[in-house]
Design a protein around this motif. Structure first.
Motif, PDB file in Angstrom:
ATOM      1  N   TYR A   1       0.828  -1.207   0.000  1.00 57.24           N
ATOM      2  CA  TYR A   1       0.000   0.000   0.000  1.00 57.24           C
ATOM      3  C   TYR A   1       0.865   1.261   0.000  1.00 57.24           C
ATOM      4  N   TYR A   2       1.809   1.334   0.924  1.00 55.31           N
ATOM      5  CA  TYR A   2       2.672   2.520   1.009  1.00 55.31           C
ATOM      6  C   TYR A   2       3.570   2.650  -0.218  1.00 55.31           C
ATOM      7  N   ARG A   3       4.021   1.540  -0.761  1.00 55.11           N
ATOM      8  CA  ARG A   3       4.866   1.575  -1.962  1.00 55.11           C
ATOM      9  C   ARG A   3       4.076   2.149  -3.137  1.00 55.11           C
ATOM     10  N   LYS A   4       2.857   1.666  -3.319  1.00 48.13           N
ATOM     11  CA  LYS A   4       2.022   2.141  -4.427  1.00 48.13           C
ATOM     12  C   LYS A   4       1.610   3.587  -4.225  1.00 48.13           C
ATOM     13  N   ARG A   5       1.369   3.954  -2.986  1.00 48.19           N
ATOM     14  CA  ARG A   5       0.989   5.338  -2.661  1.00 48.19           C
ATOM     15  C   ARG A   5       2.093   6.316  -3.058  1.00 48.19           C
ATOM     16  N   LYS A   6       3.343   5.863  -2.977  1.00 42.89           N
ATOM     17  CA  LYS A   6       4.477   6.705  -3.363  1.00 42.89           C
ATOM     18  C   LYS A   6       4.859   6.488  -4.827  1.00 42.89           C
ATOM     19  N   ALA A   7       4.052   5.704  -5.545  1.00 41.60           N
ATOM     20  CA  ALA A   7       4.275   5.402  -6.959  1.00 41.60           C
ATOM     21  C   ALA A   7       5.664   4.794  -7.200  1.00 41.60           C
ATOM     22  N   LEU A   8       6.075   3.903  -6.301  1.00 40.19           N
ATOM     23  CA  LEU A   8       7.354   3.225  -6.437  1.00 40.19           C
ATOM     24  C   LEU A   8       7.145   1.809  -6.952  1.00 40.19           C
ATOM     25  N   LYS A   9       8.075   1.350  -7.760  1.00 39.95           N
ATOM     26  CA  LYS A   9       8.029  -0.022  -8.245  1.00 39.95           C
ATOM     27  C   LYS A   9       8.725  -0.917  -7.232  1.00 39.95           C
ATOM     28  N   GLN A  10       8.353  -2.185  -7.240  1.00 45.74           N
ATOM     29  CA  GLN A  10       8.988  -3.135  -6.330  1.00 45.74           C
ATOM     30  C   GLN A  10      10.504  -3.117  -6.500  1.00 45.74           C
ATOM     31  N   MET A  11      10.958  -3.039  -7.723  1.00 44.14           N
ATOM     32  CA  MET A  11      12.397  -3.059  -7.991  1.00 44.14           C
ATOM     33  C   MET A  11      13.106  -1.878  -7.322  1.00 44.14           C
ATOM     34  N   GLU A  12      12.487  -0.708  -7.369  1.00 42.94           N
ATOM     35  CA  GLU A  12      13.077   0.475  -6.747  1.00 42.94           C
ATOM     36  C   GLU A  12      13.206   0.303  -5.233  1.00 42.94           C
ATOM     37  N   VAL A  13      12.136  -0.153  -4.607  1.00 47.87           N
ATOM     38  CA  VAL A  13      12.140  -0.338  -3.159  1.00 47.87           C
ATOM     39  C   VAL A  13      13.131  -1.422  -2.768  1.00 47.87           C
ATOM     40  N   ALA A  14      13.121  -2.515  -3.500  1.00 49.39           N
ATOM     41  CA  ALA A  14      14.015  -3.634  -3.193  1.00 49.39           C
ATOM     42  C   ALA A  14      15.478  -3.207  -3.285  1.00 49.39           C
ATOM     43  N   GLU A  15      15.837  -2.529  -4.350  1.00 56.69           N
ATOM     44  CA  GLU A  15      17.233  -2.086  -4.518  1.00 56.69           C
ATOM     45  C   GLU A  15      17.660  -1.166  -3.386  1.00 56.69           C
ATOM     46  N   LYS A  16      16.825  -0.203  -3.061  1.00 56.10           N
ATOM     47  CA  LYS A  16      17.162   0.747  -2.000  1.00 56.10           C
ATOM     48  C   LYS A  16      17.206   0.090  -0.628  1.00 56.10           C
ATOM     49  N   ALA A  17      16.395  -0.958  -0.437  1.00 55.58           N
ATOM     50  CA  ALA A  17      16.361  -1.661   0.848  1.00 55.58           C
ATOM     51  C   ALA A  17      17.446  -2.741   0.935  1.00 55.58           C
ATOM     52  N   GLY A  18      18.103  -3.008  -0.182  1.00 56.58           N
ATOM     53  CA  GLY A  18      19.170  -4.009  -0.190  1.00 56.58           C
ATOM     54  C   GLY A  18      18.679  -5.447  -0.216  1.00 56.58           C
ATOM     55  N   ILE A  19      17.506  -5.654  -0.821  1.00 53.29           N
ATOM     56  CA  ILE A  19      16.956  -7.006  -0.944  1.00 53.29           C
ATOM     57  C   ILE A  19      16.583  -7.250  -2.407  1.00 53.29           C
ATOM     58  N   SER A  20      16.309  -8.490  -2.758  1.00 51.96           N
ATOM     59  CA  SER A  20      15.926  -8.784  -4.142  1.00 51.96           C
ATOM     60  C   SER A  20      14.463  -8.426  -4.372  1.00 51.96           C
ATOM     61  N   CYS A  21      14.138  -8.203  -5.629  1.00 56.12           N
ATOM     62  CA  CYS A  21      12.767  -7.872  -6.002  1.00 56.12           C
ATOM     63  C   CYS A  21      11.834  -9.049  -5.694  1.00 56.12           C
ATOM     64  N   SER A  22      12.293 -10.268  -5.934  1.00 54.80           N
ATOM     65  CA  SER A  22      11.446 -11.440  -5.655  1.00 54.80           C
ATOM     66  C   SER A  22      11.187 -11.588  -4.157  1.00 54.80           C
ATOM     67  N   TYR A  23      12.192 -11.235  -3.345  1.00 52.00           N
ATOM     68  CA  TYR A  23      12.021 -11.297  -1.890  1.00 52.00           C
ATOM     69  C   TYR A  23      10.982 -10.270  -1.440  1.00 52.00           C
ATOM     70  N   LEU A  24      11.050  -9.063  -1.988  1.00 53.10           N
ATOM     71  CA  LEU A  24      10.059  -8.039  -1.647  1.00 53.10           C
ATOM     72  C   LEU A  24       8.670  -8.483  -2.079  1.00 53.10           C
ATOM     73  N   SER A  25       8.566  -9.086  -3.239  1.00 55.89           N
ATOM     74  CA  SER A  25       7.277  -9.590  -3.711  1.00 55.89           C
ATOM     75  C   SER A  25       6.710 -10.616  -2.740  1.00 55.89           C
ATOM     76  N   LYS A  26       7.557 -11.507  -2.265  1.00 52.76           N
ATOM     77  CA  LYS A  26       7.115 -12.523  -1.305  1.00 52.76           C
ATOM     78  C   LYS A  26       6.741 -11.892   0.040  1.00 52.76           C
ATOM     79  N   ILE A  27       7.447 -10.843   0.424  1.00 52.44           N
ATOM     80  CA  ILE A  27       7.113 -10.125   1.660  1.00 52.44           C
ATOM     81  C   ILE A  27       5.726  -9.491   1.523  1.00 52.44           C
TER      82      ILE A  27
END
Length: 103
Positions: free
Chosen positions: A44-70
Motif C-alpha cells: 500500500y505505502y509503496r504504491k501510494r508513493k508510486a514506487l516499483k517493487q524493484m526500486e524499493v528492493a534495490e534501495k532496501a538491499g533485498i531482491s525484487c522477488s524477496y520483496l514480492s514474497k514479503i
C-alpha cells in the motif's frame, strides 16, 4: 514432561502430541496472517508513493522477488529488513506493525 502431563491431565502421549501439533498449526496461521497484513501495508505505502517493487528492493538491499514474497505474506523476514523497507518508504516502522493504518 509428557509423562507429567499424562499424570496431571489424563492425556496419553498421542493426545499430547496431537494437542501440541494443533496449537502449533493455529499459532502458525496467526503468525502467517500477521506477516501477510504487514506485507499488504508495505505494498500500500509503496504504491501510494508510486514506487516499483524493484526500486524499493534495490534501495532496501533485498531482491525484487524477496520483496514480492514479503508483500504477499509468503515469506518471513527480520525486523532489520522491515526497518530498511520502512526507511525507503519514508515511514515509521511502527506504521507497518500497528493496526491503525488503512491500506
Amino acid at each position: 514432561i509428557i509423562e507429567n502431563i499424562k499424570m496431571n491431565t489424563g492425556y496419553n502421549k498421542i493426545d499430547v502430541i496431537n494437542i501440541t501439533e494443533e496449537k502449533s498449526v493455529v499459532g502458525e496461521i496467526m503468525f502467517s496472517k500477521k506477516f501477510k497484513k504487514i506485507g499488504l501495508k508495505i505494498a500500500y505505502y509503496r504504491k501510494r508513493k508510486a514506487l516499483k517493487q524493484m526500486e524499493v528492493a534495490e534501495k532496501a538491499g533485498i531482491s525484487c522477488s524477496y520483496l514480492s514474497k514479503i508483500e504477499t505474506g509468503k515469506v518471513r523476514y527480520s525486523l532489520a529488513v522491515l526497518i530498511q523497507i520502512a526507511k525507503v518508504l519514508e515511514i515509521d516502522p511502527e506504521e507497518l506493525l500497528t493496526d491503525g493504518s488503512s491500506y
